[in-house]
Design an enzyme around this catalytic site. Structure first.
Site, PDB file in Angstrom:
ATOM      1  CD  GLU A 175      -3.024  -1.159   2.183  1.00  0.00           C
ATOM      2  OE1 GLU A 175      -2.814  -0.548   3.237  1.00  0.00           O
ATOM      3  OE2 GLU A 175      -4.099  -1.737   1.932  1.00  0.00           O
ATOM      4  CD  GLU A 377      -3.962  -6.218   2.376  1.00  0.00           C
ATOM      5  OE1 GLU A 377      -4.837  -5.623   3.041  1.00  0.00           O
ATOM      6  OE2 GLU A 377      -2.757  -5.958   2.470  1.00  0.00           O
TER       7      GLU A 377
HETATM    8  C1  BG6 Z   1      -4.692  -3.041   4.603  1.00  0.00           C
HETATM    9  C2  BG6 Z   1      -3.337  -3.450   5.134  1.00  0.00           C
HETATM   10  O1  BG6 Z   1      -4.788  -1.673   4.652  1.00  0.00           O
HETATM   11  O2  BG6 Z   1      -5.819  -3.429   5.282  1.00  0.00           O
HETATM   12  C3  BG6 Z   1      -3.345  -4.590   6.131  1.00  0.00           C
HETATM   13  O3  BG6 Z   1      -2.431  -3.744   4.097  1.00  0.00           O
HETATM   14  C4  BG6 Z   1      -4.549  -4.440   7.012  1.00  0.00           C
HETATM   15  O4  BG6 Z   1      -2.133  -4.571   6.825  1.00  0.00           O
HETATM   16  C5  BG6 Z   1      -5.811  -4.531   6.171  1.00  0.00           C
HETATM   17  O5  BG6 Z   1      -4.595  -5.347   8.066  1.00  0.00           O
HETATM   18  C6  BG6 Z   1      -7.104  -4.503   6.938  1.00  0.00           C
HETATM   19  O6  BG6 Z   1      -7.120  -3.418   7.794  1.00  0.00           O
HETATM   20  P1  BG6 Z   1      -7.410  -3.584   9.348  1.00  0.00           P
HETATM   21  O7  BG6 Z   1      -7.172  -2.255   9.904  1.00  0.00           O
HETATM   22  O8  BG6 Z   1      -8.800  -4.045   9.456  1.00  0.00           O
HETATM   23  O9  BG6 Z   1      -6.433  -4.590   9.842  1.00  0.00           O
END
Ligand code: BG6
Length: 478
Positions: A175, A377
């Protein structure tokens, strides 16, 4: 619908949220190791020194360090074709500026990759995922300093050479566009100003420093791509963008232009530099208007041109809406909030769920860049209930994932070259934004709570069996 043969179904994690073993095997502290837990409403604190009696979620996380064989066996049971993970930079170079790597750290990942090989699971390795060695923060204020480029490249050189026969797919920075937002300063670049005590506290943010740091990461990424290809021409090295799909609130041209600007400045700017090899015109205008002067070395432009990535990867959780009207209702989100979208439901953490936005985004990205795409993701952070018989019936997660996979398949039918889907947090791990365990994403439940209690035992949820079937049928049985 089915995916093409060879499609990489899998899951994703990051060392700072998953691995633990924070001071074992010679590892040094990372920026994440200095962050306390928080909640949806209470921000995580950043402490320059570790406080006795304070709980730091990354220190143990869910101990992949001690459970990697068990976890990889679970992934294999689901039929994973790809596993996205990150290397803890401070496990290899404990302060970040050491000159010799830590052999014990190198050995650990070698063992992990051998274990993956055993099950034919392709690793996808993020080189830097919110885990800058804290030594680099102390010595250089993180990526604010150009000196960090060389330390990063030494680290890349070490891991590329060591794992050149075990790893083919790499991501240079997680990111990277997080640095277009104040929250990214510490999280993604280890920049810690006097007076910054909380993650997301913007009062001491300095956009000049932050965008300069982003430039350093662009140069580092481009050099890493060239270095990687010279070490193993078969390497495929990608960028990774937190994609915040942005819609205008109304057909008012003011809203439309604003949404376009936001899309350019928070999403496109990084992809354009990393895929096309140069800053886009809108970035120059933005820097000028904000009084930001990016200091560049004479050969930087050449470096960016010669270091274009092989594929584009991104995280996708939600979409946001922009409005030129300051009075409309706002909602939270992944890195960036926006205006409430009346057509969408939101997760318990306020992230607006938008599967069709994924199809829209995949189409836009492929139209723009014309290189293979990976969704690295995607997932639903939710509170799971363990029933009396020990089962976890996470139908809400299955629904979320199914709806997104359907839209991915639509995008592929639209002609998009999508090669991988690694759902986020395949085994429950610590939330990046809040430090909670309660916000769970996984197919596998880990017995641990927000305060660190629990025996870390792993239990497959209902979604585990569902995903297994999805993979076995290559996306046909949803
Ligand atoms: C992304 C990141 O922004 O979102 C991860 O690359 C992160 O590291 C994921 O865990 C989900 O966000 P969160 O805050 O729910 O863990």
């Amino acid at each position: 619908m089915k995916m093409k043969d060879g499609f990489f179904w899998g899951g994703a994690t990051a060392a700072n949220q998953y691995e633990g073993g924070w001071n074992q095997g010679g590892k040094g502290p990372s920026t994440s190791d200095m962050m306390t837990g928080g909640t949806h409403t209470v921000p995580r604190r950043i402490t320059r020194e570790l406080e006795e009696g304070t709980y730091y979620p990354s220190h143990e996380a869910v101990d992949f360090y001690g459970h990697y064989k068990e976890d990889i066996a679970l992934m294999a049971k689901m039929g994973f074709k790809m596993f996205r993970m990150s290397i803890n930079w401070s496990r290899i170079y404990p302060t970040g500026y050491d000159t010799e790597p830590n052999e014990e750290g190198l050995k650990f990942y070698e063992n992990v990759f051998s274990e993956l090989e055993k099950y034919d699971i392709e690793p996808l390795v993020t080189i830097s995922h919110y885990e800058t060695p804290f030594g680099l923060t102390e010595k250089y204020n993180g990526w604010a300093s150009r000196d960090v480029i060389d330390h990063y490249l030494r680290y890349c050189d070490t891991i590329f050479n060591r794992y050149k026969n075990q790893v083919k797919y790499w991501l240079t920075f997680n990111e990277i566009n997080c640095l277009t937002m104040p929250m990214g300063g510490y999280l993604a670049a280890g920049i810690l100003f006097e007076g910054t005590t909380e993650l997301g506290n913007n009062s001491s943010d300095d956009p000049q420093v932050r965008f300069q740091a982003l430039h350093h990461q662009f140069v580092a990424s481009a050099k890493a791509v060239q270095l990687g290809h010279s070490i193993n021409p078969d390497f495929k090295i990608g960028c990774m963008i937190a994609y915040m799909t942005t819609y205008p609130n109304t057909p008012n041209p003011k809203d439309i232009l604003l949404a376009q600007k936001k899309d350019q400045l928070s999403n496109m700017i990084c992809g354009d530099v990393q895929v096309r090899g140069a800053y886009p015109g809108f970035a120059h205008r933005f820097f000028e208007e904000q009084g930001i002067k990016i200091e560049q070395h004479p050969d930087d432009a050449e470096t960016l041109k010669n270091g274009c990535v092989d594929f584009y990867s991104f995280s996708y959780y939600m979409s946001i809406v922009e409005s030129a009207d300051p009075n409309v209702e706002k909602v939270g989100g992944n890195l960036l909030g926006g205006v409430k979208n009346p057509y969408l439901e939101a997760s318990d953490w306020g992230w607006q769920i938008d599967p069709e936005g994924l199809r829209y985004t995949l189409n836009n990205l492929y139209d723009r860049y014309q290189i293979p795409l990976m969704v690295v993701e995607n997932g639903l952070g939710a509170v799971d209930v363990v029933e009396e018989d020990g089962s976890i019936n996470d139908d809400y997660r299955i629904n979320y994932l199914r709806d997104h996979i359907v839209q991915m398949q639509e995008a592929v039918a639209d002609g998009v070259d999508l090669i991988a889907y690694t759902m986020w947090g395949c085994i429950d791990l610590v939330s990046a934004s809040t430090g909670e365990m309660k916000k769970r994403y996984g197919f596998v439940h880990v017995n641990k709570d927000n305060d660190g209690n629990g025996d870390l035992s792993r239990t497959p949820k209902k979604s585990f069996y569902w995903y297994k079937d999805v993979i076995a049928s290559n996306g046909e049985n949803l």
